[in-house]
Design a protein around this motif. Structure first.
Motif, PDB file in Angstrom:
ATOM      1  N   ILE A 154      28.296  48.745  44.311  1.00  0.00           N
ATOM      2  CA  ILE A 154      29.346  47.893  43.761  1.00  0.00           C
ATOM      3  C   ILE A 154      28.713  46.663  43.126  1.00  0.00           C
ATOM      4  CG2 ILE A 154      31.371  46.484  44.333  1.00  0.00           C
ATOM      5  CD1 ILE A 154      31.836  48.356  46.712  1.00  0.00           C
ATOM      6  N   SER A 155      29.143  46.349  41.917  1.00  0.00           N
ATOM      7  CA  SER A 155      28.688  45.123  41.248  1.00  0.00           C
ATOM      8  C   SER A 155      29.532  43.963  41.761  1.00  0.00           C
ATOM      9  CB  SER A 155      28.822  45.254  39.735  1.00  0.00           C
ATOM     10  OG  SER A 155      28.489  44.044  39.104  1.00  0.00           O
ATOM     11  N   GLU A 156      29.006  43.258  42.751  1.00  0.00           N
ATOM     12  CA  GLU A 156      29.779  42.204  43.393  1.00  0.00           C
ATOM     13  C   GLU A 156      30.126  41.082  42.424  1.00  0.00           C
ATOM     14  OE1 GLU A 156      29.380  39.250  47.269  1.00  0.00           O
ATOM     15  OE2 GLU A 156      28.284  41.141  47.181  1.00  0.00           O
ATOM     16  N   GLN A 157      29.172  40.647  41.629  1.00  0.00           N
ATOM     17  CA  GLN A 157      29.415  39.538  40.709  1.00  0.00           C
ATOM     18  C   GLN A 157      30.472  39.894  39.667  1.00  0.00           C
ATOM     19  OE1 GLN A 157      26.001  37.735  38.927  1.00  0.00           O
ATOM     20  NE2 GLN A 157      25.185  36.988  40.864  1.00  0.00           N
ATOM     21  N   ARG A 158      30.396  41.100  39.135  1.00  0.00           N
ATOM     22  CA  ARG A 158      31.370  41.505  38.119  1.00  0.00           C
ATOM     23  C   ARG A 158      32.781  41.576  38.704  1.00  0.00           C
ATOM     24  NH1 ARG A 158      29.148  46.065  36.292  1.00  0.00           N
ATOM     25  NH2 ARG A 158      30.415  47.460  37.547  1.00  0.00           N
ATOM     26  N   ASN A 159      32.909  42.075  39.908  1.00  0.00           N
ATOM     27  CA  ASN A 159      34.224  42.171  40.546  1.00  0.00           C
ATOM     28  C   ASN A 159      34.774  40.800  40.929  1.00  0.00           C
ATOM     29  OD1 ASN A 159      35.116  45.163  41.104  1.00  0.00           O
ATOM     30  ND2 ASN A 159      32.908  45.134  41.474  1.00  0.00           N
ATOM     31  N   LEU A 160      33.905  39.901  41.369  1.00  0.00           N
ATOM     32  CA  LEU A 160      34.344  38.544  41.671  1.00  0.00           C
ATOM     33  C   LEU A 160      34.831  37.847  40.406  1.00  0.00           C
ATOM     34  CD1 LEU A 160      31.577  37.313  44.156  1.00  0.00           C
ATOM     35  CD2 LEU A 160      33.978  37.649  44.675  1.00  0.00           C
ATOM     36  N   LEU A 161      34.108  38.036  39.328  1.00  0.00           N
ATOM     37  CA  LEU A 161      34.496  37.436  38.055  1.00  0.00           C
ATOM     38  C   LEU A 161      35.866  37.969  37.622  1.00  0.00           C
ATOM     39  CD1 LEU A 161      33.114  35.455  36.067  1.00  0.00           C
ATOM     40  CD2 LEU A 161      32.422  37.455  34.733  1.00  0.00           C
ATOM     41  N   ALA A 162      36.059  39.269  37.751  1.00  0.00           N
ATOM     42  CA  ALA A 162      37.334  39.878  37.377  1.00  0.00           C
ATOM     43  C   ALA A 162      38.466  39.365  38.265  1.00  0.00           C
ATOM     44  CB  ALA A 162      37.234  41.397  37.480  1.00  0.00           C
ATOM     45  N   ALA A 163      38.178  39.142  39.545  1.00  0.00           N
ATOM     46  CA  ALA A 163      39.207  38.651  40.473  1.00  0.00           C
ATOM     47  C   ALA A 163      39.708  37.279  40.054  1.00  0.00           C
ATOM     48  CB  ALA A 163      38.648  38.605  41.896  1.00  0.00           C
ATOM     49  N   TYR A 164      38.798  36.392  39.679  1.00  0.00           N
ATOM     50  CA  TYR A 164      39.209  35.043  39.269  1.00  0.00           C
ATOM     51  C   TYR A 164      39.944  35.066  37.923  1.00  0.00           C
ATOM     52  CZ  TYR A 164      36.829  32.682  43.088  1.00  0.00           C
ATOM     53  OH  TYR A 164      36.470  32.235  44.335  1.00  0.00           O
ATOM     54  N   VAL A 165      39.548  35.945  37.024  1.00  0.00           N
ATOM     55  CA  VAL A 165      40.257  36.064  35.748  1.00  0.00           C
ATOM     56  C   VAL A 165      41.672  36.576  35.977  1.00  0.00           C
ATOM     57  CG1 VAL A 165      40.337  37.314  33.553  1.00  0.00           C
ATOM     58  CG2 VAL A 165      38.180  36.361  34.361  1.00  0.00           C
ATOM     59  N   LEU A 166      41.825  37.567  36.854  1.00  0.00           N
ATOM     60  CA  LEU A 166      43.154  38.092  37.171  1.00  0.00           C
ATOM     61  C   LEU A 166      44.025  37.028  37.814  1.00  0.00           C
ATOM     62  CD1 LEU A 166      42.328  41.683  38.466  1.00  0.00           C
ATOM     63  CD2 LEU A 166      43.716  41.105  36.474  1.00  0.00           C
ATOM     64  N   SER A 167      43.444  36.228  38.692  1.00  0.00           N
ATOM     65  CA  SER A 167      44.196  35.154  39.342  1.00  0.00           C
ATOM     66  C   SER A 167      44.757  34.196  38.300  1.00  0.00           C
ATOM     67  CB  SER A 167      43.295  34.394  40.320  1.00  0.00           C
ATOM     68  OG  SER A 167      43.993  33.307  40.905  1.00  0.00           O
ATOM     69  N   ALA A 168      43.928  33.810  37.335  1.00  0.00           N
ATOM     70  CA  ALA A 168      44.375  32.890  36.288  1.00  0.00           C
ATOM     71  C   ALA A 168      45.434  33.541  35.403  1.00  0.00           C
ATOM     72  CB  ALA A 168      43.179  32.434  35.454  1.00  0.00           C
ATOM     73  N   CYS A 169      45.283  34.822  35.120  1.00  0.00           N
ATOM     74  CA  CYS A 169      46.251  35.512  34.260  1.00  0.00           C
ATOM     75  C   CYS A 169      47.610  35.634  34.931  1.00  0.00           C
ATOM     76  CB  CYS A 169      45.720  36.891  33.879  1.00  0.00           C
ATOM     77  SG  CYS A 169      44.360  36.855  32.675  1.00  0.00           S
TER      78      CYS A 169
ATOM     79  N   LEU B 132      54.179  35.743  41.486  1.00  0.00           N
ATOM     80  CA  LEU B 132      53.138  36.007  40.495  1.00  0.00           C
ATOM     81  C   LEU B 132      51.857  35.239  40.804  1.00  0.00           C
ATOM     82  CD1 LEU B 132      55.319  35.957  37.247  1.00  0.00           C
ATOM     83  CD2 LEU B 132      54.341  37.960  38.385  1.00  0.00           C
ATOM     84  N   VAL B 133      51.989  33.955  41.110  1.00  0.00           N
ATOM     85  CA  VAL B 133      50.807  33.153  41.429  1.00  0.00           C
ATOM     86  C   VAL B 133      50.145  33.670  42.709  1.00  0.00           C
ATOM     87  CG1 VAL B 133      49.972  30.857  42.054  1.00  0.00           C
ATOM     88  CG2 VAL B 133      51.702  31.102  40.281  1.00  0.00           C
ATOM     89  N   SER B 134      50.943  34.031  43.703  1.00  0.00           N
ATOM     90  CA  SER B 134      50.397  34.483  44.989  1.00  0.00           C
ATOM     91  C   SER B 134      49.687  35.819  44.869  1.00  0.00           C
ATOM     92  CB  SER B 134      51.526  34.582  46.030  1.00  0.00           C
ATOM     93  OG  SER B 134      52.105  33.324  46.260  1.00  0.00           O
ATOM     94  N   ILE B 135      50.138  36.675  43.961  1.00  0.00           N
ATOM     95  CA  ILE B 135      49.442  37.943  43.732  1.00  0.00           C
ATOM     96  C   ILE B 135      48.005  37.672  43.279  1.00  0.00           C
ATOM     97  CG2 ILE B 135      49.301  39.940  42.193  1.00  0.00           C
ATOM     98  CD1 ILE B 135      52.378  40.066  42.291  1.00  0.00           C
ATOM     99  N   GLY B 136      47.860  36.781  42.303  1.00  0.00           N
ATOM    100  CA  GLY B 136      46.515  36.430  41.855  1.00  0.00           C
ATOM    101  C   GLY B 136      45.701  35.767  42.948  1.00  0.00           C
ATOM    102  N   GLN B 137      46.341  34.894  43.711  1.00  0.00           N
ATOM    103  CA  GLN B 137      45.654  34.233  44.814  1.00  0.00           C
ATOM    104  C   GLN B 137      45.182  35.238  45.850  1.00  0.00           C
ATOM    105  OE1 GLN B 137      43.851  31.376  45.896  1.00  0.00           O
ATOM    106  NE2 GLN B 137      45.691  30.217  45.332  1.00  0.00           N
ATOM    107  N   MET B 138      46.014  36.240  46.135  1.00  0.00           N
ATOM    108  CA  MET B 138      45.645  37.274  47.106  1.00  0.00           C
ATOM    109  C   MET B 138      44.416  38.053  46.640  1.00  0.00           C
ATOM    110  SD  MET B 138      47.664  40.771  48.048  1.00  0.00           S
ATOM    111  CE  MET B 138      47.332  41.319  46.372  1.00  0.00           C
TER     112      MET B 138
END
Length: 313
Positions: free
Chosen positions: A203-218, A57-63
Motif C-alpha cells: 500500500i502506498s501510504e503517502q498517496r492514500n493519506l494525500l487522497a484522504a485529505y483532498v477528499l476531506s476538503a472536497c 458532508l463535512v463529517s464524512i470527509g473528517q471520518m
C-alpha cells in the motif's frame, strides 16, 4: 439477553460501537416528541434535515482522515471559503469549479505537510486553516454577496417529490459508501489506520493519506455549496463551528480517533444525534452559550471513553 440485544451492544472490530448512539438518538427523538409540541411537526423535521446536511458532508470527509490516524481542522475554513467564492459576481460555471479547485489545493497542502514534511496533523491543518481563513477574508471580508439562482435551486424545493436536502444526503452518503466501504481505497484506509504498513501489503501510504485529505476538503466544499444555496449569500465565518462539530459527530458515531475503526453509518448517526441535541436545545430555548458548552462536554466525554492507549492525538 436476546439476540437483538447482543447485536446492539456488540462493538464491531472494524465499524466501532455505532449502535449505542443509535439508541441514544432514538431516545432523544421520543423524549423531544413528548416534551415539545413543535419537534414532530413536518416543518421542524425538514429544518432538522436541512441543518444536518452540511454537518454530514463535512463529517464524512473528517471520518476519512481520522480513519488514517489524521485530523482536519481546516474543514470549517474550506466551508467559509466556498461560500465566499460562490458569492462573487461571476457565472456559476466559473465559481463552482473555482471553489472545488480551491478545496483540492487546501487538501493537497494538508496532505503534503503531513506526508512530505512530517508535520503533526493537528499542527499542519491548524496552520492551513489560518491561511485558508485569511484568503476567505480577502475574498469575502463580510457576509453578503449574491448566490447564483442555479445553486439556490439545488438546495431548496423538490425533485420528483423528494426534498433537495434529502437528495443531498442520499447522494453524499452513497458516494461516501462507495469510497469507504466499496473500494480498494477504502480497504487501504482501514489498513493504514490499523497500523498495517505499506511494505506488508504493497500500500502506498503517502498517496492514500494525500487522497484522504483532498477528499476531506472536497466534502467540506460540498457542504459550503449547500450552505451558500441555503443562506443565499457568502459568509466568511459560517464554517467556524464545523471543525469541532465534525470531530464530535465522528467520535459519537463510534469512529476511533486512533484510526482504523469507523463506519459511514456510524458517522451519519453521530451527525443525527448531534443535530437532534442542537434542535432540542433550540426548541427548549437553551442559551447559545450553554449549547457550546454542551457540545464541548460531549466531545470530551466521548474521547475519554475511547481506549486511552490507542489515542494518538
Amino acid at each position: 439477553m436476546t439476540k437483538v440485544g447482543l447485536i446492539l451492544l456488540r462493538s464491531n472490530s472494524r465499524y466501532g460501537l455505532w449502535t449505542v448512539p443509535l439508541l441514544v438518538a432514538m431516545t432523544c427523538c421520543a423524549g423531544l416528541a413528548v416534551s415539545t409540541a413543535d419537534f414532530a411537526s413536518w416543518q421542524n423535521i425538514l429544518n432538522l434535515v436541512a441543518q444536518a446536511v452540511p454537518l454530514i458532508l463535512v463529517s464524512i470527509g473528517q471520518m476519512i482522515v481520522i480513519l488514517v490516524k489524521g485530523l482536519d481542522l481546516s474543514v470549517g475554513s474550506v466551508v467559509s471559503l466556498t461560500t465566499g467564492i460562490l458569492s462573487l459576481n461571476a457565472p456559476v460555471y466559473l465559481t463552482v469549479p473555482a471553489a472545488m479547485l480551491a478545496a483540492v489545493m487546501v487538501g493537497l497542502a494538508n496532505g503534503i505537510a503531513v506526508t512530505r514534511f512530517r508535520v503533526h496533523p493537528i499542527i499542519a491543518t491548524l496552520s492551513i486553516m489560518g491561511i485558508t481563513q485569511g484568503v476567505t477574508m480577502f475574498v469575502r471580508p463580510s457576509a453578503g454577496g449574491t448566490i447564483a439562482p442555479e445553486i439556490v435551486s439545488l438546495v431548496s424545493g423538490q425533485l420528483l417529490g423528494i426534498y433537495m436536502p434529502v437528495i443531498w444526503t442520499i447522494v453524499g452518503c452513497a458516494l461516501a459508501w462507495k469510497i469507504v466501504h466499496g473500494s480498494r481505497f477504502g480497504l487501504h484506509l482501514f489498513a493504514i489506520g490499523g497500523g498495517e504498513t505499506a511494505g506488508t501489503f504493497g500500500i502506498s501510504e503517502q498517496r492514500n493519506l494525500l487522497a484522504a485529505y483532498v477528499l476531506s476538503a472536497c466534502f467540506a466544499a460540498a457542504a459550503g455549496i449547500f450552505l451558500a444555496g441555503r443562506i443565499a449569500s457568502g459568509d466568511p465565518n459560517i464554517g467556524t463551528q464545523y471543525a469541532v462539530d465534525s470531530i464530535t459527530a465522528v467520535a459519537l458515531g463510534g469512529t476511533q480517533l486512533a484510526g482504523g475503526i469507523g463506519s459511514l453509518h456510524g458517522t451519519v448517526i453521530g451527525c443525527a444525534l448531534l443535530a437532534l441535541i442542537a434542535n432540542g436545545m433550540n426548541l427548549l430555548n437553551v442559551s447559545a452559550f450553554i449549547q457550546t458548552v454542551v457540545k464541548g462536554l460531549i466531545l470530551l466525554v466521548v474521547i475519554s471513553l475511547q481506549p486511552r492507549k490507542n489515542i494518538g492525538l
